[in-house]
Design an enzyme around this catalytic site. Sequence first.
Site, PDB file in Angstrom:
ATOM      1  N   ARG A 103      26.341  81.218  32.718  1.00  0.00           N
ATOM      2  CA  ARG A 103      25.737  81.438  31.189  1.00  0.00           C
ATOM      3  C   ARG A 103      25.401  80.009  30.899  1.00  0.00           C
ATOM      4  O   ARG A 103      26.206  79.196  30.582  1.00  0.00           O
ATOM      5  CB  ARG A 103      26.742  81.910  30.713  1.00  0.00           C
ATOM      6  CG  ARG A 103      26.398  81.788  28.935  1.00  0.00           C
ATOM      7  CD  ARG A 103      27.265  82.607  28.045  1.00  0.00           C
ATOM      8  NE  ARG A 103      27.364  84.249  28.570  1.00  0.00           N
ATOM      9  CZ  ARG A 103      27.574  85.226  27.542  1.00  0.00           C
ATOM     10  NH1 ARG A 103      27.925  84.776  26.411  1.00  0.00           N
ATOM     11  NH2 ARG A 103      27.252  86.439  27.774  1.00  0.00           N
ATOM     12  N   HIS A 130      19.327  88.595  29.629  1.00  0.00           N
ATOM     13  CA  HIS A 130      20.923  88.750  29.796  1.00  0.00           C
ATOM     14  C   HIS A 130      20.790  90.105  30.735  1.00  0.00           C
ATOM     15  O   HIS A 130      21.177  91.279  30.218  1.00  0.00           O
ATOM     16  CB  HIS A 130      21.167  89.280  28.139  1.00  0.00           C
ATOM     17  CG  HIS A 130      22.549  88.994  28.137  1.00  0.00           C
ATOM     18  ND1 HIS A 130      23.534  88.965  29.200  1.00  0.00           N
ATOM     19  CD2 HIS A 130      23.600  89.683  27.186  1.00  0.00           C
ATOM     20  CE1 HIS A 130      24.875  88.859  28.748  1.00  0.00           C
ATOM     21  NE2 HIS A 130      24.851  89.472  27.822  1.00  0.00           N
ATOM     22  N   GLN A 133      24.140  92.257  30.820  1.00  0.00           N
ATOM     23  CA  GLN A 133      24.477  93.663  29.976  1.00  0.00           C
ATOM     24  C   GLN A 133      23.712  94.615  30.047  1.00  0.00           C
ATOM     25  O   GLN A 133      24.168  95.746  29.644  1.00  0.00           O
ATOM     26  CB  GLN A 133      23.876  92.747  28.708  1.00  0.00           C
ATOM     27  CG  GLN A 133      23.909  93.598  27.362  1.00  0.00           C
ATOM     28  CD  GLN A 133      25.490  93.578  26.775  1.00  0.00           C
ATOM     29  OE1 GLN A 133      26.213  92.606  26.587  1.00  0.00           O
ATOM     30  NE2 GLN A 133      25.738  94.683  26.585  1.00  0.00           N
ATOM     31  N   ASP A 225      21.046  93.425  17.935  1.00  0.00           N
ATOM     32  CA  ASP A 225      21.759  92.213  18.491  1.00  0.00           C
ATOM     33  C   ASP A 225      21.631  91.380  17.276  1.00  0.00           C
ATOM     34  O   ASP A 225      20.978  91.457  16.147  1.00  0.00           O
ATOM     35  CB  ASP A 225      20.793  91.650  19.792  1.00  0.00           C
ATOM     36  CG  ASP A 225      21.752  90.446  20.237  1.00  0.00           C
ATOM     37  OD1 ASP A 225      22.842  90.183  19.926  1.00  0.00           O
ATOM     38  OD2 ASP A 225      21.032  89.641  21.118  1.00  0.00           O
ATOM     39  N   CYS A 265      25.080  94.794  21.979  1.00  0.00           N
ATOM     40  CA  CYS A 265      25.630  94.013  23.012  1.00  0.00           C
ATOM     41  C   CYS A 265      27.079  93.265  22.656  1.00  0.00           C
ATOM     42  O   CYS A 265      27.770  92.969  23.322  1.00  0.00           O
ATOM     43  CB  CYS A 265      24.737  92.927  23.705  1.00  0.00           C
ATOM     44  SG  CYS A 265      24.078  91.844  22.321  1.00  0.00           S
ATOM     45  N   ARG A 293      30.797  96.559  30.675  1.00  0.00           N
ATOM     46  CA  ARG A 293      30.604  95.395  31.320  1.00  0.00           C
ATOM     47  C   ARG A 293      31.512  95.022  32.684  1.00  0.00           C
ATOM     48  O   ARG A 293      30.867  94.641  33.530  1.00  0.00           O
ATOM     49  CB  ARG A 293      30.674  94.268  30.284  1.00  0.00           C
ATOM     50  CG  ARG A 293      29.918  94.260  28.931  1.00  0.00           C
ATOM     51  CD  ARG A 293      28.377  93.943  29.183  1.00  0.00           C
ATOM     52  NE  ARG A 293      28.115  92.889  29.870  1.00  0.00           N
ATOM     53  CZ  ARG A 293      28.318  91.513  29.081  1.00  0.00           C
ATOM     54  NH1 ARG A 293      28.388  91.561  28.097  1.00  0.00           N
ATOM     55  NH2 ARG A 293      27.539  90.471  30.045  1.00  0.00           N
TER      56      ARG A 293
HETATM   57  N1  NVA Z   1      21.348  87.164  21.754  1.00  0.00           N
HETATM   58  C1  NVA Z   1      22.693  86.724  21.899  1.00  0.00           C
HETATM   59  C2  NVA Z   1      23.434  87.582  22.809  1.00  0.00           C
HETATM   60  C3  NVA Z   1      24.836  87.296  22.815  1.00  0.00           C
HETATM   61  C4  NVA Z   1      25.680  88.029  23.702  1.00  0.00           C
HETATM   62  C5  NVA Z   1      23.015  85.223  22.134  1.00  0.00           C
HETATM   63  O1  NVA Z   1      22.078  84.762  23.103  1.00  0.00           O
HETATM   64  O2  NVA Z   1      23.613  84.507  21.332  1.00  0.00           O
HETATM   65  N1   CP Z   2      27.522  90.789  25.211  1.00  0.00           N
HETATM   66  C1   CP Z   2      28.053  89.690  25.622  1.00  0.00           C
HETATM   67  O1   CP Z   2      27.572  89.193  26.645  1.00  0.00           O
HETATM   68  O2   CP Z   2      29.082  89.247  25.350  1.00  0.00           O
HETATM   69  P1   CP Z   2      29.954  87.784  25.276  1.00  0.00           P
HETATM   70  O3   CP Z   2      28.930  86.738  24.650  1.00  0.00           O
HETATM   71  O4   CP Z   2      31.317  87.730  24.524  1.00  0.00           O
HETATM   72  O5   CP Z   2      29.917  87.511  26.733  1.00  0.00           O
END
Ligand code: NVA
Ligand code: CP
Length: 308
Positions: A103, A130, A133, A225, A265, A293
């Site tokens: 990530r 993502h 997800q 989101d 998400c 997940r």
């Molecule tokens: N769009 C959000 C998703 C978090 C799971 C982010 O990138 O922070």
């Molecule tokens: N939805 C998601 O990816 O959650 P986290 O940021 O907690 O991993």
Amino acid sequence: MKHFIDLHEDVGIEELNYLLDIAADMKAKTKAGIEHHYLKGKSLAMIFTKSSTRTRVSFEVGMYQLGGQALFLSNNDIQIGRGETIHDTANVLSGMVDGIMIRTFAHQDVVDLAKYGSIPVINGLTDDQHPTQMIADLLTIKEVKGELKGLKLAYIGDGNNVANSLLQACAKAGMDVAIASPKDYTCPDKYVQQALADAKITGSKVLMTEDPYEAAKDADVLYADTWTSMGQEDEKAKRVEIFKNYQINNELFSVANKDAIFLHCLPAYRGYEVTEDIIDGPRSYVFQEAENRLHAHKAILVNCFLNS
Ligand code: NVA
Ligand code: CP
């Protein structure tokens, strides 16, 4: 090498259904207490340069349930944080573990990890996409609605990583997808074009609009989101103003199908992208989605590890 970096490039239409099937199968096995050590003796390195609750816990527990192990590598602790290159990191990890989940911010870093390493790479979220997800989201919709094809999902909010992946995933699954975002915050055209190409094959529709009501009309799933993704914290005040009309609430649900459901998400910010009564009400399946997940990631792991 079987990577899971970009849904459009790495996952075929039939393969998407296969992933959903094995995720459902492993979910049933987990609930029934049936051992499924498909990755016995395998190791997964998990690199995080952004925070995570769900992605971290699900991949770590998932590897354990599959008979393997996962290593949590925060950039505060590993040498990437001190400037070691992606190239060298990829080579080193390839000699010790069987796969990498990462990530991070730049999507290109994930692509480079796969290019320079010799083990499968899974994208646990970048600024652009993502994809993991999506398998959990589609699994949840399938569980609740019984099928995917012919349904309509409307995403309301920022044209961000989640929105880009939803475009890719829904079109591939044969679902109509509508994205409502303010003018300068819509998804990059690349993802719209990819979705249109897949929609042609699966017979679904793609709608890009600035109007949340146009997107939500007759939808089966309303999806939200955060308005401020990781890395955009400095823009929060500005974004709250820009996105204030892009909230999922009862009024927006009134134009959706009467049995429409809510997904997010997570993490969620009540009172911003969604009202408390919606996310904590009967239409919301966000915690089933979060649990999925785990099951979805196990499917991705098995597919990547055993087919590489
Ligand atoms: N769009 C959000 C998703 C978090 C799971 C982010 O990138 O922070
Ligand atoms: N939805 C998601 O990816 O959650 P986290 O940021 O907690 O991993």
